[in-house]
Scaffold this active site. Structure first.
Site, PDB file in Angstrom:
ATOM      1  N   PHE A 177       0.834  -1.206   0.000  1.00 19.48           N
ATOM      2  CA  PHE A 177       0.000   0.000   0.000  1.00 19.48           C
ATOM      3  C   PHE A 177       0.866   1.252   0.000  1.00 19.48           C
ATOM      4  CE2 PHE A 177      -4.322  -1.601   1.020  1.00 19.48           C
ATOM      5  CZ  PHE A 177      -4.004  -2.952   1.155  1.00 19.48           C
ATOM      6  N   ALA A 178       0.470   2.226  -0.846  1.00 14.95           N
ATOM      7  CA  ALA A 178       1.141   3.529  -0.841  1.00 14.95           C
ATOM      8  C   ALA A 178       0.049   4.591  -0.834  1.00 14.95           C
ATOM      9  CB  ALA A 178       2.035   3.671  -2.053  1.00 14.95           C
ATOM     10  N   TYR A 196       2.923   8.171   1.459  1.00 14.11           N
ATOM     11  CA  TYR A 196       3.743   6.955   1.298  1.00 14.11           C
ATOM     12  C   TYR A 196       4.034   6.633  -0.163  1.00 14.11           C
ATOM     13  CZ  TYR A 196       3.785   5.740   6.271  1.00 14.11           C
ATOM     14  OH  TYR A 196       4.006   5.737   7.630  1.00 14.11           O
ATOM     15  N   ASP A 207       7.361   1.063   2.947  1.00 18.13           N
ATOM     16  CA  ASP A 207       8.508   1.890   3.384  1.00 18.13           C
ATOM     17  C   ASP A 207       9.706   1.001   3.718  1.00 18.13           C
ATOM     18  OD1 ASP A 207       7.212   0.811   5.612  1.00 18.13           O
ATOM     19  OD2 ASP A 207       7.899   2.434   6.934  1.00 18.13           O
ATOM     20  N   GLU A 231      -0.941  -5.372  13.829  1.00 13.54           N
ATOM     21  CA  GLU A 231       0.185  -6.238  14.213  1.00 13.54           C
ATOM     22  C   GLU A 231      -0.146  -7.040  15.478  1.00 13.54           C
ATOM     23  OE1 GLU A 231       4.616  -5.437  13.464  1.00 13.54           O
ATOM     24  OE2 GLU A 231       4.309  -4.691  15.511  1.00 13.54           O
ATOM     25  N   ASP A 264      15.316  -3.645  11.186  1.00 12.54           N
ATOM     26  CA  ASP A 264      15.045  -2.209  11.293  1.00 12.54           C
ATOM     27  C   ASP A 264      16.327  -1.407  11.140  1.00 12.54           C
ATOM     28  OD1 ASP A 264      14.175   0.463  12.298  1.00 12.54           O
ATOM     29  OD2 ASP A 264      12.318  -0.684  12.530  1.00 12.54           O
TER      30      ASP A 264
HETATM   31  N1  UDP Z   1       0.553   3.268   4.945  1.00 13.48           N
HETATM   32  C1  UDP Z   1       0.292   4.142   3.895  1.00 13.48           C
HETATM   33  N2  UDP Z   1       0.009   5.439   4.176  1.00 13.48           N
HETATM   34  C2  UDP Z   1       0.014   5.937   5.435  1.00 13.48           C
HETATM   35  C3  UDP Z   1       0.272   5.051   6.492  1.00 13.48           C
HETATM   36  C4  UDP Z   1       0.558   3.720   6.217  1.00 13.48           C
HETATM   37  O1  UDP Z   1       0.302   3.746   2.751  1.00 13.48           O
HETATM   38  O2  UDP Z   1      -0.241   7.129   5.603  1.00 13.48           O
HETATM   39  C5  UDP Z   1       0.814   1.869   4.638  1.00 13.48           C
HETATM   40  C6  UDP Z   1       2.195   1.664   4.043  1.00 13.48           C
HETATM   41  O3  UDP Z   1       2.176   0.562   3.173  1.00 13.48           O
HETATM   42  C7  UDP Z   1       3.027   1.371   5.249  1.00 13.48           C
HETATM   43  C8  UDP Z   1       2.086   0.526   6.065  1.00 13.48           C
HETATM   44  O4  UDP Z   1       0.801   1.083   5.829  1.00 13.48           O
HETATM   45  O5  UDP Z   1       4.242   0.712   4.913  1.00 13.48           O
HETATM   46  C9  UDP Z   1       2.378   0.481   7.577  1.00 13.48           C
HETATM   47  O6  UDP Z   1       2.586   1.750   8.097  1.00 13.48           O
HETATM   48  P1  UDP Z   1       4.033   2.198   8.592  1.00 13.48           P
HETATM   49  O7  UDP Z   1       5.081   1.733   7.675  1.00 13.48           O
HETATM   50  O8  UDP Z   1       3.996   3.668   8.862  1.00 13.48           O
HETATM   51  O9  UDP Z   1       4.136   1.412   9.971  1.00 13.48           O
HETATM   52  P2  UDP Z   1       5.525   1.068  10.720  1.00 13.48           P
HETATM   53  O10 UDP Z   1       6.315   0.176   9.816  1.00 13.48           O
HETATM   54  O11 UDP Z   1       6.220   2.366  10.977  1.00 13.48           O
HETATM   55  O12 UDP Z   1       5.075   0.373  11.963  1.00 13.48           O
HETATM   56 MN    MN Z   2       6.644   0.302   7.769  1.00 15.37          MN
END
Ligand code: UDP
Ligand code: MN
Length: 408
Positions: free
Chosen positions: A177-178, A182, A269, A359, A382
């Protein structure tokens, strides 16, 4: 007419008549014509030469023909039991062939073809011999207590895995997802995945975005495909992240169920730096989080509040799994995402949100539905963490991001 000739002619004519009617009435072919002719010929000839007997010459072929005709009506294979019985050569029948016979036949044929294929291209190769008393690594856990293998660098031979996998002709789907800001991660994700994710194997990337026009045009390897799927955004980043479970579950039901064999969900990301190959393929696959892989279970960040559907009772828990990378067979991922989103929905109705969103629900699900394979923290290391010795390669890492800025 000379009595001798009659002895020969009569049985031949008789045999001919029997043979002719035999094929007309009895549905039996050459045997019925040939046998009486030959028999009658022999009897006729010998009879006139040696035995000088009259009526017998006429009677014998008639009796012979009668016997042959009778046997023909029963079963040739049975009657001539010395002949090998070939089951698929049965008497031709004027009955229409039942559909089920056709299916059975084509099943047999396709199995035979598969077998031929399986033996025609044996993946013969040379590699160091494995020994039961020489474990590949002794510094890490290679197998969970429920016998799920854990993937670590140095424990498998990628060439063997590739050769075995190639015979299966699987298609793997990747859901990512983007949404909102993102979209900036798309290029880094796809560029590195094109190179390192299941290199040389068929992969369909399914990219959900609220900004299809911002997806950069990229040249992917011939065996890789990109599908862009528009999706709505939500104001809270937590909802974007959690709703992935619902969107994936629905999409499996309507499309992926028919399109791919295995499906993996990945954060966008992230970037890949080393091969992530077919060692990730299994029925239900979870990745051990790089943040909590050595912690005792009670200090892991599971949801512990019993009011949440994601709650894991104190004293329980195997590993802490990252929601950034999980997958498995399409049907198992369907069950997982459906169950996790059910938990999310029930929590919403009860006015509670699990500690680490989807999660937390994923961790609860994988505690009670044990993964069949585990990916070590090499598969989601990470970026912010120093790398200990046991992490020999960093296959995939999160991209550093200003959380407040990118989620606003
Ligand atoms: N995501 C997105 N837009 C946003 C927030 C999240 O597309 O504004 C999607 C994206 O694929 C991201 C995933 O949801 O990789 C999980 O969110 P994030 O990476 O911020 O979580 P973290 O890895 O920091 O726990
Ligand atoms: Mn992430």
């Amino acid at each position: 007419m000379d009595i001798k000739k009659v002895h020969i002619v009569i049985p031949i004519v008789m045999a001919g008549i029997i043979g002719y009617f035999g094929t007309e009435i009895m549905d039996i072919k050459k045997v019925h014509i040939l046998i009486p002719i030959v028999m009658a010929g022999i009897i006729g000839y010998l009879g006139t030469k040696i035995m000088d007997i009259k009526e017998v010459h006429i009677l014998i072929p008639i009796v012979m023909a009668g016997i042959i005709g009778y046997l023909g009506q029963t079963d040739l294979n049975e009657a001539f039991s010395v002949l090998p019985s070939i089951p698929h050569i049965s008497r031709p029948s004027s009955q229409p062939v039942r559909q089920v016979d056709l299916d059975e036949t084509s099943l047999v044929i396709s199995r035979q073809t598969d077998l031929n294929e399986a033996f025609s291209v044996l993946p013969r190769m040379s590699y160091p011999q494995p020994f039961v008393d020489k474990p590949q690594r002794t510094d890490v856990l290679l197998m969970s207590p429920w016998l799920a293998p854990i993937m670590w660098e140095g424990t498998f031979n990628r060439d063997i895995l590739n050769a075995q996998y190639r015979q299966k002709k699987f298609v793997v789907g990747v859901a990512t997802f983007a949404v909102k800001k993102y979209v900036r991660f798309i290029e880094g994700f796809l560029g590195s995945a094109n190179k390192f994710f299941l290199s040389g194997h068929r992969v369909n990337f399914y990219l959900f975005t609220d900004h299809p026009e911002k997806v950069p045009s990229m040249k992917l390897a011939p065996e890789k495909s990109l599908f862009i799927i528009p999706v709505q955004n939500y104001s809270r980043w937590q909802d974007i992240s959690m709703n992935r479970m619902d969107i994936i579950s629905n999409r499996i039901r309507t499309h992926w169920h028919y399109e791919v064999d295995y499906l993996y969900s990945m954060d966008i990301d992230v970037q890949m730096f080393e091969h992530i190959g077919v060692e990730i393929i299994d029925t239900l696959v979870g990745t051990i989080s790089s943040w909590q892989y050595t912690k005792p279970r009670d200090s892991n960040s599971y949801e512990r509040r019993p009011e949440s559907r994601a709650a894991i009772p104190s004293g329980e828990g195997d590993f802490y799994y990252a929601a950034s990378f999980y997958g498995g067979s399409v049907s198992e991922v369907y069950k997982l995402t459906t169950a996790c989103f059910k938990g999310v929905t029930e929590d919403r109705a009860n006015g509670i949100e699990a500690k680490w969103h989807e999660e937390s629900h994923l961790n609860k699900y994988l505690l009670y539905h044990k993964p069949t394979r585990l990916l070590s923290p090499e598969y989601y290391w990470d970026e912010e963490l120093p790398r200990p010795q046991i992490i020999r390669v960093k296959r995939l890492s999160s991209v550093r991001k200003d959380l407040e800025e990118v989620r606003s």
